[in-house]
Design a protein around this motif. Structure first.
Motif, PDB file in Angstrom:
ATOM      1  N   ALA B 195       0.834  -1.219   0.000  1.00 20.55           N
ATOM      2  CA  ALA B 195       0.000   0.000   0.000  1.00 20.55           C
ATOM      3  C   ALA B 195       0.862   1.261   0.000  1.00 20.55           C
ATOM      4  N   GLU B 196       2.006   1.189   0.683  1.00 21.30           N
ATOM      5  CA  GLU B 196       2.883   2.367   0.764  1.00 21.30           C
ATOM      6  C   GLU B 196       3.681   2.589  -0.525  1.00 21.30           C
ATOM      7  N   ARG B 197       3.856   1.503  -1.296  1.00 24.60           N
ATOM      8  CA  ARG B 197       4.687   1.569  -2.501  1.00 24.60           C
ATOM      9  C   ARG B 197       4.107   2.571  -3.507  1.00 24.60           C
ATOM     10  N   GLY B 198       4.904   3.552  -3.861  1.00 21.83           N
ATOM     11  CA  GLY B 198       4.458   4.525  -4.866  1.00 21.83           C
ATOM     12  C   GLY B 198       3.451   5.544  -4.363  1.00 21.83           C
ATOM     13  N   LEU B 199       3.109   5.481  -3.090  1.00 17.94           N
ATOM     14  CA  LEU B 199       2.069   6.393  -2.570  1.00 17.94           C
ATOM     15  C   LEU B 199       2.510   7.850  -2.659  1.00 17.94           C
ATOM     16  N   GLN B 200       3.724   8.134  -2.143  1.00 19.62           N
ATOM     17  CA  GLN B 200       4.197   9.518  -2.153  1.00 19.62           C
ATOM     18  C   GLN B 200       4.323  10.042  -3.585  1.00 19.62           C
TER      19      GLN B 200
END
Lengths: 220, 220
Positions: B195-200
């Motif tokens: 879920a955190e991957r690529g979020l920013q």
């Protein structure tokens, strides 16, 4: 439309608020939603305080927690009021754009009314920016010193407060883009820059405190 | 307490929800608040779609906007339901911790009940993480292709969706810290990392699109 402007957002059910937010009605919009997200962050700071005050284990920070609670509750109250102010101010912008423009005099009066309404409509989201920004250090303090059983709630509060700052900056900027008063625009841009200063660092500090306290207990 | 668990969050007024959030009552807490923040983000995506569909200027993206609207409304509905699921699951954890422990048999039964409740309570916030994560690309699309008059609302939606992902990860982690089933913990940590991957990067892209469209019109 008039009804949703006049009614206070606090008395509306969550389902009604979300339905009206999702609709094509002019209000509520991103401004009211952002104020409410900040209010949720403030409520979570209050919750951590309320679950820390009166616990013998946390007697050393009780005075600090009482002080934070007073401030978080004031911020929460301010943000709820700002959700209504934002909707009312935006409704004035919409009304100004709908003024007649059949001759030059009407066109000039309309342009002036739009500018006045835009300047007034920049005020609530800027106040939301400042309220949410002032909440961030309180999140940091409850993360560091509040009841560890609810440290994730302190982290959630920090995420919501920071999102409130960033989202309300966009809400201010959409007005600034149309405002011709260069002095007002420059002064407001300074305020936005001040709100952004150190925000990511404060958020990172709060989240790293939370993460450290959430780390699985090492097997002995 | 029983009342606030059984009642559906959607039917509660905003003031009541915030008051209960701020209180020392076990529910609602950061889990329900995070789900509602995500639901507000989804509602704002729907709003941008509703203000784009049917406008001749945006006829070229109408089909895409209808598709996004279907998805954002589904996400909104799922998140509202998850706010209730989260409160109910957390109430079970609280109940398990309150089980008697006067002899070894009771202690063992209590420990097992706590573990079962913790595993179940990790499910709603993980689902909130996934719903909010799936909302982020929709924010990006409405920022890029939706009605430019409400592009700031697309940006607000992106900030709320990203905050929803990050906050719900903390809500999952506070449970994981106490869960002894290493396989469940490892599987859940993988889901959080995904879920955190690529979020920013996705958030940055959405916000840079919004900022470019909000830039003051250059004086000719």
């Amino acid at each position: 439309m008039q009804q949703s402007i006049r009614r206070e957002v606090r008395s509306v059910s969550i389902q009604t608020f979300l339905d009206e937010l999702a609709s094509s009605a002019p209000t509520p919009g991103g401004g009211a939603a952002t104020a409410l997200v900040g209010a949720m962050g403030a409520a979570l700071v209050s919750m951590v305080c309320n679950l820390t005050i009166g616990r013998p284990r946390y007697a050393g920070v009780e005075a600090a927690m009482r002080d934070i609670l007073t401030r978080s509750e004031q911020i929460r109250q301010n943000l709820i009021a700002l959700a209504d102010d934002d909707a009312a101010a935006y409704a004035e912008v919409v009304a100004a754009y709908r003024l007649p423009r059949s001759d030059e005099a009407e066109k000039a009066a309309r342009a002036e009314a739009i500018q006045r309404a835009l300047v007034r409509a920049a005020v609530p989201p800027l106040a939301v920016t400042k309220e949410c920004r002032s909440l961030v250090p309180l999140c940091l303090q409850v993360a560091a010193h509040g009841n560890v059983a609810v440290v994730s709630d302190a982290g959630v509060a920090a995420e919501l407060a920071a999102a409130g700052v960033r989202a309300s900056i966009l809400n201010v900027r959409i007005n600034l883009a149309e405002i011709k008063d260069a002095e007002f625009v420059a002064k407001t841009e300074d305020d936005l820059a001040a709100a952004e200063r150190g925000l990511q660092e404060d958020l990172d500090r709060a989240i790293s405190i939370v993460r450290a306290k959430l780390a699985p207990k090492a097997t002995p």
